[in-house]
Design a protein around this motif. Structure first.
Motif, short mmCIF file in Angstrom:
data_model
loop_
_atom_site.label_atom_id
_atom_site.label_comp_id
_atom_site.label_asym_id
_atom_site.label_seq_id
_atom_site.Cartn_x
_atom_site.Cartn_y
_atom_site.Cartn_z
N GLU A 33 0.83 -1.22 0.00
CA GLU A 33 0.00 0.00 0.00
C GLU A 33 0.86 1.26 0.00
N ARG A 34 1.96 1.22 0.70
CA ARG A 34 2.86 2.39 0.71
C ARG A 34 3.55 2.53 -0.64
N GLN A 35 3.90 1.40 -1.27
CA GLN A 35 4.47 1.46 -2.62
C GLN A 35 3.47 2.05 -3.60
N ILE A 36 2.22 1.65 -3.49
CA ILE A 36 1.18 2.17 -4.37
C ILE A 36 1.02 3.66 -4.17
N GLU A 37 1.04 4.08 -2.93
CA GLU A 37 0.95 5.52 -2.63
C GLU A 37 2.13 6.27 -3.26
N HIS A 38 3.30 5.68 -3.18
CA HIS A 38 4.51 6.30 -3.74
C HIS A 38 4.42 6.44 -5.26
N ILE A 39 3.90 5.42 -5.93
CA ILE A 39 3.85 5.48 -7.39
C ILE A 39 2.55 6.08 -7.90
N ASN A 40 1.63 6.40 -7.02
CA ASN A 40 0.35 6.95 -7.41
C ASN A 40 0.46 8.46 -7.66
N ARG A 41 1.33 8.77 -8.63
CA ARG A 41 1.55 10.14 -9.04
C ARG A 41 1.30 10.20 -10.54
N PRO A 42 1.10 11.36 -11.09
CA PRO A 42 0.93 11.43 -12.54
C PRO A 42 2.11 10.79 -13.27
N ALA A 43 1.81 9.98 -14.25
CA ALA A 43 2.80 9.32 -15.12
C ALA A 43 3.67 8.30 -14.41
N ALA A 44 3.29 7.87 -13.23
CA ALA A 44 4.07 6.85 -12.51
C ALA A 44 3.41 5.48 -12.70
N GLU A 45 4.23 4.47 -12.79
CA GLU A 45 3.77 3.10 -12.97
C GLU A 45 4.50 2.19 -11.98
N VAL A 46 4.00 0.98 -11.82
CA VAL A 46 4.61 0.00 -10.91
C VAL A 46 6.06 -0.25 -11.31
N ASP A 47 6.34 -0.27 -12.61
CA ASP A 47 7.69 -0.59 -13.04
C ASP A 47 8.71 0.47 -12.64
N GLU A 48 8.24 1.63 -12.17
CA GLU A 48 9.19 2.65 -11.70
C GLU A 48 9.99 2.17 -10.50
N LEU A 49 9.39 1.31 -9.69
CA LEU A 49 10.13 0.73 -8.56
C LEU A 49 11.31 -0.07 -9.08
N ALA A 50 11.09 -0.85 -10.13
CA ALA A 50 12.16 -1.65 -10.72
C ALA A 50 13.19 -0.78 -11.42
N LEU A 51 12.73 0.23 -12.13
CA LEU A 51 13.66 1.11 -12.85
C LEU A 51 14.56 1.87 -11.89
N GLU A 52 14.00 2.32 -10.79
CA GLU A 52 14.78 3.02 -9.77
C GLU A 52 15.86 2.09 -9.21
N PHE A 53 15.49 0.84 -8.94
CA PHE A 53 16.46 -0.13 -8.44
C PHE A 53 17.53 -0.40 -9.49
N GLU A 54 17.11 -0.60 -10.73
CA GLU A 54 18.06 -0.94 -11.79
C GLU A 54 19.14 0.12 -11.95
N GLU A 55 18.74 1.38 -11.94
CA GLU A 55 19.72 2.47 -12.05
C GLU A 55 20.73 2.42 -10.90
N SER A 56 20.24 2.23 -9.70
CA SER A 56 21.12 2.18 -8.53
C SER A 56 21.96 0.91 -8.51
N PHE A 57 21.37 -0.19 -8.96
CA PHE A 57 22.07 -1.47 -8.96
C PHE A 57 23.32 -1.42 -9.84
N ARG A 58 23.19 -0.84 -11.01
CA ARG A 58 24.34 -0.76 -11.92
C ARG A 58 25.49 0.03 -11.28
N VAL A 59 25.16 1.11 -10.61
CA VAL A 59 26.18 1.91 -9.92
C VAL A 59 26.78 1.09 -8.77
N ALA A 60 25.93 0.42 -8.00
CA ALA A 60 26.40 -0.37 -6.86
C ALA A 60 27.33 -1.49 -7.30
#
Length: 109
Positions: free
Chosen positions: A13-40
Protein backbone atom coordinates in the motif's frame (compact mmCIF):
# COMPACT_ATOMS: atom_id res chain seq x y z
CA UNK A 1 20.65 2.75 -3.72
CA UNK A 2 19.25 3.33 -0.26
CA UNK A 3 16.17 5.11 -1.69
CA UNK A 4 15.51 2.35 -4.21
CA UNK A 5 15.83 -0.31 -1.51
CA UNK A 6 13.62 1.67 0.83
CA UNK A 7 10.90 1.94 -1.80
CA UNK A 8 11.15 -1.77 -2.60
CA UNK A 9 11.03 -2.71 1.10
CA UNK A 10 7.78 -0.83 1.79
CA UNK A 11 4.50 -2.69 2.16
CA UNK A 12 2.39 -2.79 -1.01
CA UNK A 13 0.00 0.00 0.00
CA UNK A 14 2.86 2.39 0.71
CA UNK A 15 4.47 1.46 -2.62
CA UNK A 16 1.18 2.17 -4.37
CA UNK A 17 0.95 5.52 -2.63
CA UNK A 18 4.51 6.30 -3.74
CA UNK A 19 3.85 5.48 -7.39
CA UNK A 20 0.35 6.95 -7.41
CA UNK A 21 1.55 10.14 -9.04
CA UNK A 22 0.93 11.43 -12.54
CA UNK A 23 2.80 9.32 -15.12
CA UNK A 24 4.07 6.85 -12.51
CA UNK A 25 3.77 3.10 -12.97
CA UNK A 26 4.61 0.00 -10.91
CA UNK A 27 7.69 -0.59 -13.04
CA UNK A 28 9.19 2.65 -11.70
CA UNK A 29 10.13 0.73 -8.56
CA UNK A 30 12.16 -1.65 -10.72
CA UNK A 31 13.66 1.11 -12.85
CA UNK A 32 14.78 3.02 -9.77
CA UNK A 33 16.46 -0.13 -8.44
CA UNK A 34 18.06 -0.94 -11.79
CA UNK A 35 19.72 2.47 -12.05
CA UNK A 36 21.12 2.18 -8.53
CA UNK A 37 22.07 -1.47 -8.96
CA UNK A 38 24.34 -0.76 -11.92
CA UNK A 39 26.18 1.91 -9.92
CA UNK A 40 26.40 -0.37 -6.86
CA UNK A 41 27.88 -3.22 -8.93
CA UNK A 42 30.63 -0.87 -10.10
CA UNK A 43 31.25 0.30 -6.56
CA UNK A 44 31.48 -3.30 -5.33
CA UNK A 45 33.96 -4.17 -8.08
CA UNK A 46 36.07 -1.13 -7.11
CA UNK A 47 35.99 -2.10 -3.43
CA UNK A 48 33.91 0.93 -2.43
CA UNK A 49 31.05 -1.27 -1.25
CA UNK A 50 31.40 -4.71 0.32
CA UNK A 51 30.94 -7.81 -1.83
CA UNK A 52 28.39 -9.00 0.72
CA UNK A 53 26.07 -6.18 -0.38
CA UNK A 54 26.43 -7.24 -3.99
CA UNK A 55 25.40 -10.75 -2.95
CA UNK A 56 22.22 -9.33 -1.45
CA UNK A 57 21.41 -7.16 -4.46
CA UNK A 58 22.04 -9.72 -7.21
CA UNK A 59 19.00 -11.91 -6.37
CA UNK A 60 16.82 -8.80 -6.49
CA UNK A 61 18.11 -7.97 -9.95
CA UNK A 62 17.48 -11.58 -10.99
CA UNK A 63 13.88 -11.48 -9.76
CA UNK A 64 13.18 -8.19 -11.52
CA UNK A 65 14.74 -9.50 -14.73
CA UNK A 66 12.57 -12.62 -14.54
CA UNK A 67 9.51 -10.45 -14.02
CA UNK A 68 10.40 -8.38 -17.08
CA UNK A 69 10.61 -11.54 -19.22
CA UNK A 70 7.49 -13.10 -17.74
CA UNK A 71 4.24 -13.38 -19.64
CA UNK A 72 2.38 -12.80 -16.38
CA UNK A 73 1.13 -9.47 -15.14
CA UNK A 74 3.65 -8.68 -12.40
CA UNK A 75 3.50 -4.95 -13.19
CA UNK A 76 0.00 -4.22 -11.93
CA UNK A 77 -1.26 -2.77 -8.67
CA UNK A 78 -2.92 -6.12 -7.89
CA UNK A 79 0.35 -7.97 -8.42
CA UNK A 80 2.15 -5.46 -6.22
CA UNK A 81 -0.34 -6.33 -3.47
CA UNK A 82 -0.62 -10.08 -3.97
CA UNK A 83 2.40 -11.46 -5.82
CA UNK A 84 4.82 -13.64 -3.90
CA UNK A 85 7.59 -12.25 -6.13
CA UNK A 86 6.91 -8.72 -4.89
CA UNK A 87 6.82 -10.07 -1.33
CA UNK A 88 10.21 -11.71 -1.91
CA UNK A 89 11.58 -8.42 -3.27
CA UNK A 90 10.37 -6.62 -0.15
CA UNK A 91 12.13 -9.15 2.04
CA UNK A 92 15.38 -8.92 0.09
CA UNK A 93 15.26 -5.11 0.06
CA UNK A 94 14.71 -5.06 3.83
CA UNK A 95 17.72 -7.38 4.32
CA UNK A 96 19.89 -5.15 2.13
CA UNK A 97 18.79 -2.04 4.05
CA UNK A 98 19.64 -3.76 7.34
CA UNK A 99 23.05 -4.64 5.90
CA UNK A 100 23.64 -1.01 4.90
CA UNK A 101 22.50 0.22 8.32
CA UNK A 102 24.86 -2.22 10.05
CA UNK A 103 27.69 -1.10 7.78
CA UNK A 104 26.93 2.55 8.61
CA UNK A 105 26.79 1.77 12.33
CA UNK A 106 30.14 -0.03 12.32
CA UNK A 107 31.85 2.50 10.10
CA UNK A 108 31.91 0.41 6.95
CA UNK A 109 33.77 -2.57 8.35
Amino acid sequence: MRNALTHLSWEAERQIEHINRPAAEVDELALEFEESFRVAVGMVSEGLLPASLGKLLAPMDDLLSEMARSLGDEWSIDALRQSSVWADLRTLATEALCHLAERDRTGGE
